[in-house]
Design an enzyme around this catalytic site. Structure first.
Site, PDB file in Angstrom:
ATOM      1  N   ASP A 993       5.218 -25.840  -5.652  1.00 40.97           N
ATOM      2  CA  ASP A 993       4.871 -27.027  -4.467  1.00 40.97           C
ATOM      3  C   ASP A 993       6.091 -27.823  -4.605  1.00 40.97           C
ATOM      4  OD1 ASP A 993       3.307 -28.689  -3.041  1.00 40.97           O
ATOM      5  OD2 ASP A 993       1.835 -28.944  -4.612  1.00 40.97           O
ATOM      6  N   LYS A1062      -0.950 -42.558  -5.900  1.00 37.42           N
ATOM      7  CA  LYS A1062      -0.559 -41.343  -5.272  1.00 37.42           C
ATOM      8  C   LYS A1062      -0.879 -40.980  -3.762  1.00 37.42           C
ATOM      9  CE  LYS A1062      -0.876 -36.262  -5.900  1.00 37.42           C
ATOM     10  NZ  LYS A1062      -1.195 -35.203  -6.828  1.00 37.42           N
ATOM     11  N   ASP A1221       2.965 -26.868   2.327  1.00 37.16           N
ATOM     12  CA  ASP A1221       4.188 -27.001   1.543  1.00 37.16           C
ATOM     13  C   ASP A1221       4.146 -26.283   0.098  1.00 37.16           C
ATOM     14  OD1 ASP A1221       2.258 -28.850   0.401  1.00 37.16           O
ATOM     15  OD2 ASP A1221       4.018 -30.229   0.102  1.00 37.16           O
TER      16      ASP A1221
END
Length: 1313
Positions: A993, A1062, A1221
């Site tokens: 990742d 986050k 991604d």
């Protein structure tokens, strides 16, 4: 003046006769009226001959004008002269009457032919003799000019009128200036006239048929009545200062265009003006699409007479004729071509001529097909057709390379061509494309060392799988067992199931009868009002097919109901899918598809030789080798969104009115009466009142208590049982029969598809999608059994297994009329009821979603399957099946394995352990070696979790991704217990990742050293975690403010962590605002039980400021690039354009954000107010355009990097899939994939990405400023500002150096989480 009108009338009659008799390619062999003989009558009249003529004189006025104002008469006569002149140019077909050149040209006349008296009025279609009959030929010859006394008089009169008009205009302008200057405040000495308007009358001749002529008549409004001058006309106001272009700005425009013209532009196909895209949008485009689909439906249903009559009725009315294009006429051309009726083909060509439309390649293809079918068609007719086609700019090769054929159309057209050219062979259909991007040029040109992967199946096995998938898509629906079927069947459950089965039989009969009655009424509806009804669409399928669709909608309806628009769209889409599948079977496409697919399996099967070509290239090669029969690509046309909704709402109205049940079916104490099982009601969503269809509580109770064991899905919902068709073009790929879009879009959006069709180099994009779709999968059966057991045992919120609806909180009941409740208590009780109902609805949705996924997985538990892929408008890829795929939740991902297994090799077991630690969310700041050591230290817990997942220590339940962690524990346990772990065959996908991928791209674009370090673009001893870094920086800010006495900073002590910041850090690169970031942080703070709730708002407001400040310090270039992108998009959209760009791989992207247009759909059940935000006729939505450009641009770079990685992994023979991604592969090949990821990221950002973007925007929006001088000056101002913005940001576009991040990135890679 009377003679002038007579002469003009005669000229118009002659031009009309010529229009009817001219260039129809089939009428050249029939008897025709020689035009020159007709025109000799005109000469005789002008020369004073006494000839008796009886022309139609309805439009000719012989009245004597009254005495009027000379100025007004001059204007009116000039206007009349220009209108008549333009009308002559419009009616003339072969530059016969060229008024601008002051002469009238005539054709040399043969001695025989029909006369003018044979011409009928425009209200009745002109009769033509059958073109198959022999007749004298009319040969075109160059016309010679013949000056006449009438034309000399006309020219002289025109010059005189022009002088008077120029004098009058100068006088008016002088008076206006004096009025503005205030020289005549009283206004008596200055005659006040209405505002001057300039009207341009242009004669629109068919392209390629006559010279284009624009007759600009600057008509002054002085001829209007005086009271009209009081009307407000903002268009005629003097231009404001901001709308005026100065000489300095014009010089800047010329200098900019000179500079841009010197630069080579590789975007010629995409840097065109935007009006080609707008031509098919708006009201005209929608009407044309509806007519096109309606006519196709009539033809498919065999109702040729209805289709032909409607087309003629539309054609006879000029206002309705304007919405027709050549493709609409081509529908009927193909119909008559299949019948071999040449005279009907000729009549349709005449209609095209009357509509001022030019036949396209499809028109000529239909004509050739008809000639091939007609045994009596002479070679001369075919030869004239081919000659006429060449005159219009088409070649014979164009017919066989550009046309879409059905059945034997290709063979018939080829038969006709070979009558003239016996040795003709159609050229290859391979389209020439531009050279690939430099990023992939070596990948396509140097293939000696490529090792394209094979599937673990034989050729025969793949062909059997193809047949199974074909049958499933032919049925359009799949019925599977529910995982809830494993529960023991009680007597009450059996009773409810039998009751439901009986009721559905009654409902089916009632719907079938109502449908047939409604269909009969629609069929008898008079269509003379030029309105389309739904009758042809209800003749496409069997009546029972429509009933099946309606019954399926009832069975899948949630207890809380569904919006009318959503249900209508689903019902209409199912009808279209069935129709599309039936269309392919009728056109004999399936036989050709099967033969090509059988040969295509040689490329994929393990028992065949190795190939050095890609799937797309092999399929195109095979299709070229099988030219006969129907065309596979582009054979279907989609229905307009409006049509889909109308079909759905009509059937929903039938369901609401005819589906009924006895009120005492569950309780015999109730009075028996027939009540509807569906209710149409209204509710509010975001302050909008929307229609809702809700099932009756009795039906909901019966369905819940029956707990049926069967689920029915559309075939497109299921994963494919054979490798999908490779994407070879915009309109071909993915499923075998079910229609699929290459680029996902909002319903009704067409601009993406049109843009893709104009793009000539999509091969890298298509090949990457094919690589993702060819990955074979299978089910992790041991883990699936564990999940199903928990699902059937009341679920688990902690493990993300939703509980059944029976576990939902009970909805409290209270009587609002009870006087014992106070107003406050009533309000509180109402809120509790609303919250309880909302909770029940959410639990039902989550439960059904999990049920669908687990049932599908259980249905294919012993099978191998594939996920076909497509993409959104930014280029991000997605699997086509919506429910069950690897982009799903933790539960879905955990039960997916690669179908192909590979040995772990020397490092594979270590990568499994590191992957497990990553899934736990622990050791974010540890090195890879540190994570490996941690995994070894907890090996006992790993093995216990694998052996006793529900009864052991349950260590895996505390992981961030518990189910994937448990699957990894099982894989590690099997590997370490094998005889040789290095030889253990693993099917488990290992993930790599990106570390906040959006920030990685910004750091690379801006050459940000500090930012690049925080997202692992630079070499470090341990992996960096940007979220922890931002949290640490925010904590430092908080400690400083707390020390200075700030109350909220003191309250936040101990509550700032990685989880709180986050989401905001992750989304700030995608355009999240401070307001959105505050809401994200507020949600995280509310999840902390210890945090005082009274400080949530103030704390979130404080933290979002600190997060943005921290990111600004860490990523100095990010905000600058974002501001540049935002400002560029603002200027482009303010100038009236949508933002468009190209990815480094050549994928065109356009942002479909426009101002909302409301469209009222009058359906029988309810009026629907559609909010259309993608109509290109509307101005762009500036706010959405500028806010969305930065995140969409980064998403496009992200997808480009993924596609590059996929293509290179394929060349190495790797199994590769992605979740945006996050990249997946076998444990054996993780190191190889990491190397490819790094190399392609470096290669991508070594390109001048921002400079190329700037050049593209300048060429697209600023290279035609000289053509915009007639536009408001404000538009030129904005585009000049855009050019200045590009110039002022060159330090962003072309960085002076490449930081160490690029040099070390190729040496080290740290997987993120």
């Amino acid at each position: 003046m009377r003679l002038f009108h007579v002469n003009m009338s005669l000229l118009r009659v002659c031009a009309f006769v010529k229009c009817l008799h001219r260039r129809s390619l089939l009428e050249k062999c029939a008897s025709r009226a020689p035009l020159a003989e007709c025109c000799q009558r005109c000469l005789a009249v002008r020369n004073g001959a006494d000839t008796h003529l009886q022309p139609h004189r309805r439009n000719v006025s012989f009245s004597v004008r009254k005495t009027e104002d000379p100025k007004k008469r001059v204007v009116e006569q000039t206007q009349l002269l220009d209108v008549l002149e333009a009308r002559i140019q419009q009616l003339q077909p072969e530059s016969l009457l060229d008024v601008q050149k002051a002469n009238v040209e005539f054709l040399q006349a043969p001695s025989s032919g029909s006369h003018i008296s044979s011409v009928k009025t425009p209200n009745t279609p002109p009769e033509r003799p059958d073109v198959s009959k022999s007749a004298q030929n009319v040969v075109r010859e160059p016309s010679k000019s013949q000056p006449t006394r009438w034309m000399e008089k006309l020219t002289k009169e025109k010059k005189s009128k022009m002088k008077k008009r120029q004098h009058l205009r100068e006088k008016l302008q002088k008076n206006v200036k004096e009025k503005v200057a205030g020289k005549h405040p009283g206004g008596k000495g200055n005659p006040k006239l209405p505002g001057t308007s300039y009207k341009t009358i242009s004669s629109k001749n068919p392209a390629g048929l006559a010279e284009k002529s624009n007759v600009n008549a600057n008509v002054q409004a002085a001829s209007q009545k005086a009271p009209k001058s009081k009307r407000k006309n903002p268009k005629n106001k003097p231009p404001s200062a901001k709308n005026q272009v100065t000489d300095e700005e014009l010089a800047q425009v010329e200098e900019l265009e000179r500079r841009l013209s010197q630069q080579a532009s590789p975007w010629s196909c995409l840097s065109q003006p935007e009006h080609p895209l707008q031509a098919t949008e708006g009201a005209v485009g929608n009407t044309r699409s509806c007519i096109f689909s309606w006519l196709e439906a009539c033809v498919f249903a065999g109702d040729i007479e209805r289709a032909h009559s409607f087309l003629l009725s539309q054609h006879r009315v000029r206002s309705r004729r304007a919405v027709l294009d050549t493709d609409v006429y081509n529908i009927m051309l193909r119909v008559w071509a299949k019948k071999g009726t040449l005279n009907q083909i000729g009549r349709l060509f005449i209609l095209l001529e009357e509509a001022s439309l030019r036949p396209n390649i499809g028109s000529y293809c239909a004509a050739l097909e008809c000639m091939g079918r007609n045994a009596y068609c002479s070679p001369q007719v075919i030869n004239r057709c081919l000659n006429q086609m060449e005159e219009d700019g088409f070649s014979v090769d164009d017919v066989f390379s550009q046309c879409v054929f059905q059945l034997d159309e290709r063979e018939m057209a080829l038969k006709a061509v070979r009558i003239i050219h016996p040795d003709y062979q159609p050229a290859s259909n391979h389209t020439t494309s531009q050279s690939p991007s430099s990023l992939v040029q070596d990948l396509y040109t140097k293939r000696d060392n490529h090792q394209y992967p094979k599937l673990d199946f034989t050729r025969d096995e793949l062909q059997e799988r193809f047949k199974f998938q074909l049958d499933m898509e032919h049925a359009c629906a799949v019925t599977i067992d529910s995982v809830e079927a494993e529960k023991p069947i009680t007597e009450h459950m059996a009773k409810m199931r039998a009751l439901l089965l009986e009721q559905r039989a009654h409902w089916r009969r009632a719907l079938l009868q109502a449908f047939r009655e409604g269909k009969m009424i629609l069929g008898k509806t008079n269509t003379k009002d030029f309105r389309l009804n739904l009758y042809p669409y209800f003749c496409l399928l069997e009546d029972n097919d429509y009933v099946d669709i309606m019954i399926q909608s009832v069975s899948s309806m949630p207890p809380s109901g569904e919006s009318l628009m959503t249900l209508a769209k689903d019902v209409g889409s199912r009808i279209y899918t069935k129709y599309s599948v039936q269309q392919k079977y009728r056109n004999h496409m399936v036989e050709k598809l099967g033969s090509i697919y059988n040969a295509y399996t040689d490329l994929l099967a393990k028992d065949t030789k190795a190939y050095n070509v890609l799937p797309r290239e092999e399929w195109c090669k095979l299709e070229t080798a099988h030219p006969s029969g129907p065309t596979l690509q582009g054979c279907e046309s989609s229905w307009p969104y409006i049509v889909t909704l109308e079909l759905g709402t009509y059937l929903l109205d039938l369901m609401v009115k005819n589906l009924k049940i006895n009120s005492d079916i569950l309780n015999s104490s109730y009075d028996r009466k027939r009540i509807p099982i569906l209710y149409h009601m209204y509710t509010f969503r975001s302050n909008r009142q929307v229609g809702f269809i809700k099932p009756h509580p009795i039906l909901t109770q019966m369905q819940q208590e029956a707990m049926e064991t069967k689920l029915t899905f559309d075939s497109s919902v299921m994963p494919m049982r054979c490798p999908p068709l490779p994407w070879t073009s915009v309109k071909f790929g993915a499923y075998l029969l079910t229609p699929a879009k290459l680029m996902r879009s909002v319903d009704g959006v067409t601009q993406h598809e049109e843009l893709l069709e104009r793009c000539q180099n999509l091969h890298p994009v298509l090949d990457s999608l094919n690589q993702l779709g060819n990955c074979a999968w299978r089910i992790n059966k041991p883990l699936l059994d564990v999940i199903i057991s928990i699902f059937n045992d009341r679920g688990s919120d902690k493990l993300d297994i939703p509980p059944p609806v029976s576990e939902a909180p009970k909805i409290p009941f209270f009587n609002p009329q009870d006087p014992s409740y106070t107003s406050t208590e009533k309000a509180h009780m109402k809120r509790e009821v609303i919250n309880a109902r909302k909770k029940c609805s959410e639990m039902h949705s989550l439960r059904m979603d999990a049920l669908y996924k687990l049932s599908i997985a259980n249905h294919i538990r012993d099978e191998v399957f594939w996920f076909p892929h497509n993409m959104d408008f930014r280029g991000r890829t997605y699997p086509c099946p919506p429910y069950f795929n690897h982009l799903g939740s933790d539960v879905t991902r955990s039960i997916l394995l690669f179908a192909e297994g590979k040995p772990l090799g020397p490092k594979g077991l270590n990568w499994l352990k590191i992957h497990l630690v990553n899934l736990t969310g622990l050791k974010k700041r540890s090195s890879l070696q540190g994570r490996l050591e941690y995994a070894d230290s907890i090996m006992e817990d790993i093995l216990d979790s694998a052996d006793h997942p529900l009864n052991g220590k349950k260590w895996w339940m505390n992981a961030d991704e518990p189910w994937q962690a448990l699957a990894c524990c099982m894989e590690i346990a099997n590997a370490v217990r094998s005889h040789d772990p290095t030889q253990f065959i693993s099917h488990f996908p290992v993930h790599q990742d990106g570390s906040c991928n959006g920030l990685q791209h910004y750091a690379a674009l801006g050459r940000d050293v500090i930012g690049a370090t925080s997202v692992n673009l630079m070499s470090c001893d341990v992996p960096q975690d940007v979220y922890s870094g931002v949290a640490q920086q925010v904590e430092e800010f908080r400690a400083r403010d707390a020390k200075s006495g700030l109350k909220i900073a003191q309250v936040l002590e101990g509550f700032i962590n990685r989880k709180v910041v986050k989401q905001t850090v992750m989304t700030v690169v995608y355009g999240v605002t401070r307001y959105g970031g505050r809401l994200q942080i507020e949600k995280r703070l509310k999840e902390i039980d210890e945090f005082p709730k009274e400080y949530v708002w103030e704390a979130s407001h404080y933290l979002v400021r600190q997060v943005f400040s921290g990111l600004k310090e860490m990523f100095t270039g990010t905000r600058e690039i974002q501001d540049w992108l935002t400002e560029s998009a603002r200027l482009i959209s303010k100038a009236g354009h949508t933002v468009q760009w190209l990815t480094p791989l050549g994928l065109p992207i356009i942002q479909p954000y426009h101002r909302i247009r409301h469209h009222l759909l009058r359906s029988p059940i309810q009026y629907l107010n559609l909010q259309i935000s993608h109509d290109t006729k509307q101005r762009p939505d500036t706010v959405k355009q500028k806010n969305a450009f930065p995140p969409n641009f980064i998403h496009s770079l992200d997808s480009t990097h993924m596609m590059l990685t996929a293509l290179h992994c394929q060349s190495f023979g790797l199994t590769f899939v992605s979740v945006h991604d996050c990249f997946w592969t076998h444990a054996l090949t993780v190191d190889t994939m990491n190397k490819v990821i790094r190399e392609q990221f470096v290669a991508l950002h070594n390109q001048p990405i921002l400079q190329e973007l700037s050049d593209f925007l300048l060429h697209k929006y600023c290279s035609r400023l000289t053509n915009l001088r007639s536009q408001p000056g404000e538009k030129i101002h904005l585009l000049l500002q855009l050019s200045a913005t590009m110039e002022s940001s060159r330090h962003i576009l072309i960085p002076d150096h490449a930081p160490p991040a690029f040099s070390c990135l190729s040496d080290v890679w740290h997987p993120g989480s």
